[in-house]
Design an enzyme around this catalytic site. Structure first.
Site, PDB file in Angstrom:
ATOM      1  NE  ARG A 146      -3.803  -2.359   0.852  1.00  0.00           N
ATOM      2  CZ  ARG A 146      -4.863  -2.267   1.665  1.00  0.00           C
ATOM      3  NH1 ARG A 146      -5.084  -1.167   2.354  1.00  0.00           N
ATOM      4  NH2 ARG A 146      -5.685  -3.284   1.804  1.00  0.00           N
ATOM      5  CE  LYS A 208      -5.856  -4.387   4.776  1.00  0.00           C
ATOM      6  NZ  LYS A 208      -6.672  -3.596   5.724  1.00  0.00           N
ATOM      7  CE  LYS A 210      -2.413  -1.347   5.877  1.00  0.00           C
ATOM      8  NZ  LYS A 210      -3.356  -0.962   6.925  1.00  0.00           N
ATOM      9  CB  CYS A 430     -10.783   4.648  12.120  1.00  0.00           C
ATOM     10  SG  CYS A 430     -12.311   4.004  12.812  1.00  0.00           S
ATOM     11  CB  CYS A 436     -16.192   2.150   7.770  1.00  0.00           C
ATOM     12  SG  CYS A 436     -15.349   0.573   7.986  1.00  0.00           S
ATOM     13  CB  CYS A 475     -14.655  -2.429  13.913  1.00  0.00           C
ATOM     14  SG  CYS A 475     -13.416  -2.617  12.619  1.00  0.00           S
ATOM     15  CB  CYS A 479      -8.409   1.999  10.432  1.00  0.00           C
ATOM     16  SG  CYS A 479      -9.050   0.569   9.541  1.00  0.00           S
TER      17      CYS A 479
HETATM   18 FE1  SRM Z   1      -8.073   0.310   7.493  1.00  0.00          FE
HETATM   19  C1  SRM Z   1     -10.295  -1.929   6.363  1.00  0.00           C
HETATM   20  C2  SRM Z   1     -10.104   2.787   6.565  1.00  0.00           C
HETATM   21  C3  SRM Z   1      -5.546   2.463   7.981  1.00  0.00           C
HETATM   22  C4  SRM Z   1      -6.379  -2.054   9.318  1.00  0.00           C
HETATM   23  N1  SRM Z   1      -9.879   0.382   6.560  1.00  0.00           N
HETATM   24  C5  SRM Z   1     -10.610  -0.672   6.127  1.00  0.00           C
HETATM   25  C6  SRM Z   1     -11.804  -0.236   5.309  1.00  0.00           C
HETATM   26  C7  SRM Z   1     -11.389  -0.199   3.870  1.00  0.00           C
HETATM   27  C8  SRM Z   1     -13.121  -1.008   5.531  1.00  0.00           C
HETATM   28  C9  SRM Z   1     -13.424  -2.152   4.618  1.00  0.00           C
HETATM   29  O1  SRM Z   1     -12.586  -3.048   4.422  1.00  0.00           O
HETATM   30  O2  SRM Z   1     -14.558  -2.168   4.103  1.00  0.00           O
HETATM   31  C10 SRM Z   1     -11.968   1.203   5.881  1.00  0.00           C
HETATM   32  C11 SRM Z   1     -12.647   2.224   4.963  1.00  0.00           C
HETATM   33  C12 SRM Z   1     -13.399   3.233   5.786  1.00  0.00           C
HETATM   34  C13 SRM Z   1     -13.880   4.404   5.032  1.00  0.00           C
HETATM   35  O3  SRM Z   1     -15.109   4.584   4.924  1.00  0.00           O
HETATM   36  O4  SRM Z   1     -13.074   5.203   4.560  1.00  0.00           O
HETATM   37  C14 SRM Z   1     -10.566   1.485   6.342  1.00  0.00           C
HETATM   38  N2  SRM Z   1      -7.838   2.231   7.192  1.00  0.00           N
HETATM   39  C15 SRM Z   1      -8.831   3.106   6.896  1.00  0.00           C
HETATM   40  C16 SRM Z   1      -8.350   4.534   7.008  1.00  0.00           C
HETATM   41  C17 SRM Z   1      -8.990   5.485   6.000  1.00  0.00           C
HETATM   42  C18 SRM Z   1      -8.604   5.006   8.442  1.00  0.00           C
HETATM   43  C19 SRM Z   1      -8.472   6.484   8.723  1.00  0.00           C
HETATM   44  O5  SRM Z   1      -9.334   6.967   9.433  1.00  0.00           O
HETATM   45  O6  SRM Z   1      -7.534   7.117   8.249  1.00  0.00           O
HETATM   46  C20 SRM Z   1      -6.838   4.317   6.839  1.00  0.00           C
HETATM   47  C21 SRM Z   1      -6.404   4.363   5.401  1.00  0.00           C
HETATM   48  C22 SRM Z   1      -4.925   4.151   5.280  1.00  0.00           C
HETATM   49  C23 SRM Z   1      -4.373   4.341   3.909  1.00  0.00           C
HETATM   50  O7  SRM Z   1      -4.318   5.477   3.464  1.00  0.00           O
HETATM   51  O8  SRM Z   1      -3.933   3.359   3.305  1.00  0.00           O
HETATM   52  C24 SRM Z   1      -6.698   2.892   7.367  1.00  0.00           C
HETATM   53  N3  SRM Z   1      -6.260   0.177   8.392  1.00  0.00           N
HETATM   54  C25 SRM Z   1      -5.413   1.227   8.585  1.00  0.00           C
HETATM   55  C26 SRM Z   1      -4.403   0.882   9.539  1.00  0.00           C
HETATM   56  C27 SRM Z   1      -3.333   1.803  10.087  1.00  0.00           C
HETATM   57  C28 SRM Z   1      -2.043   1.706   9.344  1.00  0.00           C
HETATM   58  O9  SRM Z   1      -1.966   1.056   8.297  1.00  0.00           O
HETATM   59  O10 SRM Z   1      -1.076   2.292   9.810  1.00  0.00           O
HETATM   60  C29 SRM Z   1      -4.655  -0.422   9.926  1.00  0.00           C
HETATM   61  C30 SRM Z   1      -3.883  -1.209  11.004  1.00  0.00           C
HETATM   62  C31 SRM Z   1      -2.543  -1.678  10.547  1.00  0.00           C
HETATM   63  C32 SRM Z   1      -2.662  -3.002   9.875  1.00  0.00           C
HETATM   64  O11 SRM Z   1      -2.947  -3.047   8.685  1.00  0.00           O
HETATM   65  O12 SRM Z   1      -2.475  -4.012  10.556  1.00  0.00           O
HETATM   66  C33 SRM Z   1      -5.828  -0.862   9.195  1.00  0.00           C
HETATM   67  N4  SRM Z   1      -8.284  -1.715   7.751  1.00  0.00           N
HETATM   68  C34 SRM Z   1      -7.532  -2.501   8.579  1.00  0.00           C
HETATM   69  C35 SRM Z   1      -8.063  -3.832   8.602  1.00  0.00           C
HETATM   70  C36 SRM Z   1      -7.524  -5.022   9.425  1.00  0.00           C
HETATM   71  C37 SRM Z   1      -6.379  -5.688   8.756  1.00  0.00           C
HETATM   72  C38 SRM Z   1      -5.954  -6.933   9.454  1.00  0.00           C
HETATM   73  O13 SRM Z   1      -4.798  -7.335   9.282  1.00  0.00           O
HETATM   74  O14 SRM Z   1      -6.748  -7.559  10.138  1.00  0.00           O
HETATM   75  C39 SRM Z   1      -9.197  -3.811   7.752  1.00  0.00           C
HETATM   76  C40 SRM Z   1     -10.125  -4.993   7.437  1.00  0.00           C
HETATM   77  C41 SRM Z   1      -9.509  -5.984   6.544  1.00  0.00           C
HETATM   78  O15 SRM Z   1      -8.460  -5.776   5.926  1.00  0.00           O
HETATM   79  O16 SRM Z   1     -10.116  -7.051   6.423  1.00  0.00           O
HETATM   80  C42 SRM Z   1      -9.310  -2.483   7.251  1.00  0.00           C
HETATM   81 FE1  SF4 Z   2     -13.823   0.828   9.631  1.00  0.00          FE
HETATM   82 FE2  SF4 Z   2     -12.978  -0.599  11.669  1.00  0.00          FE
HETATM   83 FE3  SF4 Z   2     -11.221   0.588  10.085  1.00  0.00          FE
HETATM   84 FE4  SF4 Z   2     -12.669   2.056  11.698  1.00  0.00          FE
HETATM   85  S1  SF4 Z   2     -11.188   0.492  12.332  1.00  0.00           S
HETATM   86  S2  SF4 Z   2     -12.336   2.469   9.513  1.00  0.00           S
HETATM   87  S3  SF4 Z   2     -14.582   0.965  11.758  1.00  0.00           S
HETATM   88  S4  SF4 Z   2     -12.565  -1.027   9.492  1.00  0.00           S
END
Ligand code: SRM
Ligand code: SF4
Length: 566
Positions: A146, A208, A210, A430, A436, A475, A479
């Site tokens: 990413r 994914k 990172k 987040c 979301c 959740c 994120c």
């Molecule tokens: Fe995230 C999924 C938003 C950073 C771990 N994340 C999602 C989704 C796409 C929901 C979905 O799958 O349907 C969210 C979209 C929400 C929306 O309406 O915009 C979402 N993630 C975000 C953002 C926008 C949060 C924010 O408020 O800024 C961040 C976008 C980052 C980017 O620009 O690429 C975001 N997500 C993160 C981070 C933090 C980081 O990367 O430093 C994490 C935790 C680190 C990691 O990856 O372990 C993170 N997002 C997840 C996960 C859990 C992954 C896992 O290993 O279990 C999901 C769900 C999944 O992948 O199944 C997820």
């Molecule tokens: Fe959606 Fe959960 Fe990520 Fe928040 S932490 S943006 S509720 S997937």
């Protein structure tokens, strides 16, 4: 082509394999105007192109009652290594937000922008507009590397510039090679033969991936939350010598499933600059070959490393690289927060970091942040940098321009020296509801209000200017990296959160579950005596996260260790 039985793996594996390098039926589905949605398969493949199909959850029940399909809309995420864009690009992105999206720009926790609310009919035009600004959305989501994060805080400007170049190179090196993106979105010429993905293969990664690059003493990228990290090591003259390599970080977990857990990355080795791309590639290919493709909940690199051991993993990367890596060097982080206000770099240029509450750039009442930044973009000769704490930095400003920028912001109701509490400035939430699909509770829309109540407690205890890192998510996916919050709230159900305490202020220690499934009243009742105790008993310079452990509120034997350790 693959020689494994795809039917024994997660269905996503077959989908990727059969997609003809990420094309699938996306083009067909975009042309179908009977519905605002695209098919399930296309929505999974669309992620690799930087977009998610969503629906407005605020409208779900009402539309259901009226027998209408959900209010389908698309989120688009940009790829912006290190979060850097030019003022010209800023103007273009602002235009796009107003024309095709919901009129806001959302800074993410990975230093890029998201648009929300783009409808299917406008999706392609929006993608084209983004690409016309010389930015793109390739691989911003999906089972690939990413957006690469890079330190934004300019303690050492020249080192920052060099390290930022590395984050761009890593990002480009790991881009998918398929022509699908250009064909679907940019009307590129169709390529039908001889396509291949030398790094990813035809099923891409199991999950994914990172990467972040940090410049000590700032850990503003939360390096230990990334699958792969590079910690810049400079000599006494501030020149880059190489990087400590970290592997196996990740936040996501599922409530009630102990086999899933957040994990801090391990510091594995040191590499020279000329080894960076090779290390990145071989960490990725090792994960490609050994990551779990049957169970997506166990597919991140952190689990591959826990299953095989760090020594094995390092050996495998070195074998592929064809040489051994050196041992990690000394480094020290001070904090994972941003420094606000004007700061001068080592080269006489100035940088202004502005707090953006939960990353949402918009005009709201007297505070016209979006208009202010648009005006600044019109007169600014440097660049904009987004931070991984969801803030924006107006960077590389001539000393002579400072006052004009400050005046422009003030005129739009944005005071760079705004009197915000240190607590609020150290907070992040987040997106969660309404966009979301996975949100179990509010986050971005609720944290500001909850913070107001915690601020009152802080104030009553004389802690107005004390920073405590607060993170909230809707959740357990993590994120906003809530498991690295000195105080972490993780959504469980509407209005209910798990409360975590005790992470390190430098982003180097996970917190621990303290109370489960509690609402606002209980949250405040739990925090009040803790904050009062902290104010009373803390030692000089002691952080809240450290104090809750020393005072015995969080189990000292397990706090600060990875969740998976016994
Ligand atoms: Fe995230 C999924 C938003 C950073 C771990 N994340 C999602 C989704 C796409 C929901 C979905 O799958 O349907 C969210 C979209 C929400 C929306 O309406 O915009 C979402 N993630 C975000 C953002 C926008 C949060 C924010 O408020 O800024 C961040 C976008 C980052 C980017 O620009 O690429 C975001 N997500 C993160 C981070 C933090 C980081 O990367 O430093 C994490 C935790 C680190 C990691 O990856 O372990 C993170 N997002 C997840 C996960 C859990 C992954 C896992 O290993 O279990 C999901 C769900 C999944 O992948 O199944 C997820
Ligand atoms: Fe959606 Fe959960 Fe990520 Fe928040 S932490 S943006 S509720 S997937």
């Amino acid at each position: 082509m693959t020689d494994v039985d795809l039917d024994k793996l997660d269905p996503a594996e077959k989908l990727k394999h059969d997609s003809n390098y990420l094309r699938g039926d996306i083009e067909r589905d975009l042309d179908d105007y009977v519905t605002g949605a695209i098919s399930e398969g296309s929505s999974k493949l669309l992620k690799f192109h930087g977009s998610y199909m969503q629906d407005n959850r605020d409208l779900r029940a009402e539309r259901h009652k009226q027998k209408l399909e959900p209010a389908y809309q698309f989120m688009i995420r940009l790829r912006m290594p290190g979060g850097v864009c030019t003022p010209r690009q800023w103007l273009a992105l602002d235009d796009i937000a107003r024309t095709y999206a919901n009129g806001t720009l959302r800074i993410t926790t990975r230093q890029t922008f998201q648009y929300h609310g783009v409808i299917k009919r406008d999706l392609k035009t929006t993608m084209q507009a983004i690409n016309a600004s010389l930015l793109d959305t390739i691989a911003a989501c999906g089972d690939v590397n990413r957006n690469v994060n890079c330190a934004a805080n300019p303690y050492l400007s020249s080192l920052h510039a060099e390290v930022h170049e590395w984050s761009k190179r890593i990002s480009e090196h790991l881009l998918p090679r398929t022509n699908a993106y250009r064909e679907i979105w940019l009307d590129g010429e169709k390529i039908t033969e001889d396509e291949s993905e030398p790094i990813y293969g035809d099923r891409y990664l199991p999950r994914k991936f990172k990467i972040a690059v940090a410049v000590p003493p700032t850990n503003d990228v939360d390096i230990f939350a990334n699958d792969l990290g590079f910690i810049a090591i400079a000599n006494e003259d501030g020149e880059l010598e190489g990087f400590n390599v970290t592997v196996g970080g990740g936040m996501g977990m599922t409530h009630g499933e102990p086999a899933t857990y957040p994990r801090l990355a391990d510091v594995m080795a040191f590499c020279r600059p000329d080894q960076v791309l090779g290390v990145a590639e071989h960490v990725v290919t090792t994960q490609r070959d050994y990551g779990d493709r049957a169970n997506r909940k166990h597919a991140r690199l952190k689990y591959t490393i826990d299953d095989h051991g760090l020594d094995w993993f390092r050996g495998e990367v070195e074998r592929r690289l064809g040489e051994s890596l050196a041992e990690p060097r000394e480094y020290e982080f001070e904090s994972n927060s941003d420094r606000y206000g004007w700061v001068d770099g080592t080269d006489g240029r100035w940088h202004l970091t502005l707090f953006v509450e939960n990353g949402r750039i918009r005009d709201s009442g007297e505070r016209r942040l979006m208009s202010a930044l648009r005006e600044v973009a019109g007169l600014h000769g440097g660049e904009f940098r987004l931070t991984a704490n969801q803030n924006v930095m107006i960077a590389n400003v001539d000393a002579g321009q400072r006052e004009r920028i400050t005046a422009t912001l003030r005129r739009n109701g944005v005071d760079p020296e705004a009197d915000l509490t240190a607590l609020r400035r150290s907070s992040m939430a987040c997106v969660a509801l309404p966009t979301c699909a996975l949100a179990m509770a509010e986050s971005e829309r609720y944290l500001p209000e909850l913070l107001g109540k915690i601020e009152a407690i802080m104030q009553a205890n004389g802690l107005r200017d004390d920073a405590i890192v607060v993170r909230m998510t809707g959740c357990p996916n993590g994120c906003a990296r809530p498991y690295l919050g000195e105080i972490g709230f993780v959504g469980k159900a509407p209005g209910k959160y798990n409360l975590y305490l005790g992470a390190g202020f430098r982003g180097d220690r996970l917190n621990k579950l303290y109370r489960e499934n509690i609402g606002e009243e209980t949250i405040l009742a739990e925090l009040e005596p803790l904050i009062a105790g902290y104010a009373r008993e803390r030692e000089d310079g002691e952080r809240f996260g450290d104090w809750v452990i020393r005072a015995g509120h969080v189990n000292a034997t397990t706090a600060g260790r990875n969740f998976h350790e016994p």
